[in-house]
Enzyme design. Structure first.
Site, short mmCIF file in Angstrom:
data_model
loop_
_atom_site.label_atom_id
_atom_site.label_comp_id
_atom_site.label_asym_id
_atom_site.label_seq_id
_atom_site.Cartn_x
_atom_site.Cartn_y
_atom_site.Cartn_z
N TYR A 1 47.31 41.35 45.40
CA TYR A 1 46.16 40.99 44.95
C TYR A 1 45.77 41.54 43.11
O TYR A 1 45.36 43.07 43.26
CB TYR A 1 44.50 41.28 45.90
CG TYR A 1 43.60 41.24 45.56
CD1 TYR A 1 43.46 39.44 45.42
CD2 TYR A 1 42.58 41.38 44.90
CE1 TYR A 1 42.30 39.39 45.14
CE2 TYR A 1 41.48 41.34 44.60
CZ TYR A 1 40.77 40.49 44.44
OH TYR A 1 39.52 39.66 43.95
N ASP B 1 45.75 44.71 48.69
CA ASP B 1 47.06 45.09 48.88
C ASP B 1 47.86 44.98 47.33
O ASP B 1 46.83 44.30 46.46
CB ASP B 1 47.71 44.65 49.94
CG ASP B 1 48.14 43.05 49.56
OD1 ASP B 1 47.88 42.44 48.66
OD2 ASP B 1 48.31 42.22 51.00
#
Length: 143
Positions: A84, A81
């Site tokens: 990160y 997602d």
């Protein structure tokens, strides 16, 4: 849509589409990897990205990954997602080897696409969904 990308190695090829064949983008091993049957490794992919808010990357094996390298993606499908996105947040392929194998730097082992997050869902409980049923799990047969 622009995606900021950081490469962790000058030795890997830059990401690119394979013209006209797919909207998935191949990812490559960022180092030489030697695995024994039954071994698990996180294979570095040599990239980190700052995905736009509301988007995620879906990472899956290429269709030839098992045939060519004898590895399975240990988590079946990776989801990365937009949180990160730090300088050390390199992408990895969690691999489980079913046979002894060699993966060389720049071997294409997986692929990804960027997807919008699922919309917020509201679940409404009911006693009945529909009068029509497909017949249950596995009901369409083998052939």
């Amino acid at each position: 849509m622009k995606i900021r990308i950081k490469y962790f190695s000058d030795g890997i090829e830059k990401l690119k589409y394979i013209g006209g064949k797919s909207d998935w983008i191949d990812l490559r091993a960022a180092e030489d990897i030697f695995m024994k049957a039954g071994e698990f490794r996180l294979i570095p992919l040599g990239v980190a990205m700052a995905l736009p808010e509301g988007y995620e990357a879906h990472v899956v094996p290429r269709s030839s990954t098992f045939k060519n390298f004898g590895i399975l993606q240990a988590n079946s499908m990776g989801i990365i997602d937009e949180s990160y996105c730090g300088d050390s947040d390199q992408w990895y392929f969690p691999a489980y080897a079913v046979r002894d194998t060699e993966i060389r730097m720049n071997d294409r082992i997986c692929q990804f696409r960027i997807m919008e997050h699922q919309p917020q869902l509201i679940f409404e409980e009911t006693e009945k969904l529909s009068d029509q049923s497909r017949g249950g799990f596995g009901s369409t047969g083998v052939r």
